[in-house]
Scaffold this motif. Structure first.
Motif, PDB file in Angstrom:
ATOM      1  N   ASP A 115      -8.447   1.869  11.663  1.00 16.48           N
ATOM      2  CA  ASP A 115      -9.041   0.974  12.655  1.00 16.48           C
ATOM      3  C   ASP A 115      -9.691   1.735  13.802  1.00 16.48           C
ATOM      4  O   ASP A 115     -10.458   1.166  14.586  1.00 16.48           O
ATOM      5  CB  ASP A 115      -7.972   0.044  13.234  1.00 16.48           C
ATOM      6  CG  ASP A 115      -7.441  -0.926  12.190  1.00 16.48           C
ATOM      7  OD1 ASP A 115      -8.228  -1.330  11.313  1.00 16.48           O
ATOM      8  OD2 ASP A 115      -6.251  -1.269  12.255  1.00 16.48           O
ATOM      9  N   ASP A 156      -9.976   3.200   5.862  1.00 15.32           N
ATOM     10  CA  ASP A 156      -8.926   2.223   6.124  1.00 15.32           C
ATOM     11  C   ASP A 156      -8.410   2.277   7.554  1.00 15.32           C
ATOM     12  O   ASP A 156      -7.550   1.490   7.932  1.00 15.32           O
ATOM     13  CB  ASP A 156      -7.755   2.433   5.157  1.00 15.32           C
ATOM     14  CG  ASP A 156      -7.029   3.745   5.422  1.00 15.32           C
ATOM     15  OD1 ASP A 156      -7.701   4.740   5.772  1.00 15.32           O
ATOM     16  OD2 ASP A 156      -5.796   3.776   5.276  1.00 15.32           O
ATOM     17  N   PRO A 159      -6.356   7.055   0.732  1.00 15.14           N
ATOM     18  CA  PRO A 159      -7.784   7.116   1.039  1.00 15.14           C
ATOM     19  C   PRO A 159      -8.219   8.529   1.405  1.00 15.14           C
ATOM     20  O   PRO A 159      -7.467   9.283   2.029  1.00 15.14           O
ATOM     21  CB  PRO A 159      -7.930   6.163   2.236  1.00 15.14           C
ATOM     22  CG  PRO A 159      -6.563   6.076   2.827  1.00 15.14           C
ATOM     23  CD  PRO A 159      -5.610   6.211   1.686  1.00 15.14           C
ATOM     24  N   ARG A 219       0.832  -1.204   0.000  1.00 19.87           N
ATOM     25  CA  ARG A 219       0.000   0.000   0.000  1.00 19.87           C
ATOM     26  C   ARG A 219       0.862   1.248   0.000  1.00 19.87           C
ATOM     27  O   ARG A 219       0.561   2.224  -0.702  1.00 19.87           O
ATOM     28  CB  ARG A 219      -0.934  -0.001   1.209  1.00 19.87           C
ATOM     29  CG  ARG A 219      -2.046  -1.032   1.126  1.00 19.87           C
ATOM     30  CD  ARG A 219      -3.127  -0.764   2.120  1.00 19.87           C
ATOM     31  NE  ARG A 219      -3.733   0.549   1.891  1.00 19.87           N
ATOM     32  CZ  ARG A 219      -4.689   1.062   2.647  1.00 19.87           C
ATOM     33  NH1 ARG A 219      -5.165   0.368   3.661  1.00 19.87           N
ATOM     34  NH2 ARG A 219      -5.197   2.243   2.392  1.00 19.87           N
ATOM     35  N   ARG A 277     -13.282   1.435  15.303  1.00 22.97           N
ATOM     36  CA  ARG A 277     -13.668   1.623  13.905  1.00 22.97           C
ATOM     37  C   ARG A 277     -15.165   1.907  13.764  1.00 22.97           C
ATOM     38  O   ARG A 277     -15.561   2.863  13.095  1.00 22.97           O
ATOM     39  CB  ARG A 277     -13.281   0.394  13.081  1.00 22.97           C
ATOM     40  CG  ARG A 277     -13.729   0.482  11.628  1.00 22.97           C
ATOM     41  CD  ARG A 277     -13.273  -0.725  10.832  1.00 22.97           C
ATOM     42  NE  ARG A 277     -13.856  -0.721   9.500  1.00 22.97           N
ATOM     43  CZ  ARG A 277     -13.420  -0.011   8.479  1.00 22.97           C
ATOM     44  NH1 ARG A 277     -12.374   0.783   8.644  1.00 22.97           N
ATOM     45  NH2 ARG A 277     -14.004  -0.065   7.295  1.00 22.97           N
TER      46      ARG A 277
END
Length: 206
Positions: A179, A177, A159, A147, A192
């Motif tokens: 958490d 993306d 993102p 990534r 999240r």
């Protein structure tokens, strides 16, 4: 009846022919490794993304009131010996060497070292997927490396972060993306699910 064994990477139930990692997860790790080495690999593509305003999606420099940095520091860091790409990969080679399944080679150029590290990890991948106790950690770290490289080279855009309001009124920026997130203003922590249910600010709605 005992519950079926689950894949240590994705927690999917395993077939009798699979030991600790399911076939799709093993194949996904193999594909991630194949994307890294060679003159067309993601690591080599970092050189094209080094300068600001490159086609990699780096920040544009026109119209800036101050002189831009000659290189993108996050890309330069990713290219270094102890950076977040080669460093972790060679770390896993050292780990697998302790199991008699790899050989460390820190000679040659950084590209050659990267190619060697990936080559030895690919050669021993089936063993690791079946027996290495930390294979899930390896798979997760490799995913993060991919990534990082795809974002740096423009193959994957970072993102989008959306501003949301903490219960104290502080604006937090979250993305799908993540958490979770902690508010630096009041110290509140959001997992999240809680984070995704925070109220978007007017700027986000606009």
């Amino acid at each position: 009846m005992d519950a079926p064994a689950a894949c240590i990477v994705c927690a999917t139930g395993l077939y009798d022919t699979e030991e600790q990692t399911c076939r799709p997860c093993t194949e996904r790790v193999a594909a991630n490794l194949r994307a890294l080495p060679g003159p067309q690999g993601l690591y080599a593509q970092l050189a094209d993304a080094l300068h600001p305003g490159s086609s990699s999606g780096g920040p544009a420099v026109s119209g800036s009131r101050t002189a831009p940095l000659p290189v993108r520091l996050e890309v330069l860091n990713a290219m270094t010996e102890r950076g977040p790409v080669l460093g972790p990969l060679e770390g896993w080679v050292r780990d697998w060497e302790q199991h008699g399944r790899a050989t460390v080679d820190e000679t040659g150029t950084l590209q050659q070292r990267l190619d060697h590290a990936v080559g030895t990890l690919r050669f021993n991948l089936n063993w690791a997927a079946a027996q290495h106790p930390a294979f899930a950690d390896f798979a997760d770290e490799l995913h993060l490396i991919l990534r990082r490289l795809r974002t740096a080279t423009g193959a994957e855009k970072p993102p989008v972060k959306v501003p949301v309001a903490c219960h104290c009124g502080q604006i937090l920026r979250v993305s799908l993306d993540m958490d979770g997130i902690d508010c630096r203003h009041c110290g509140a922590g959001y997992g999240r699910d809680e984070m995704l249910h925070l109220t978007p600010t007017r700027r986000a709605a606009a």
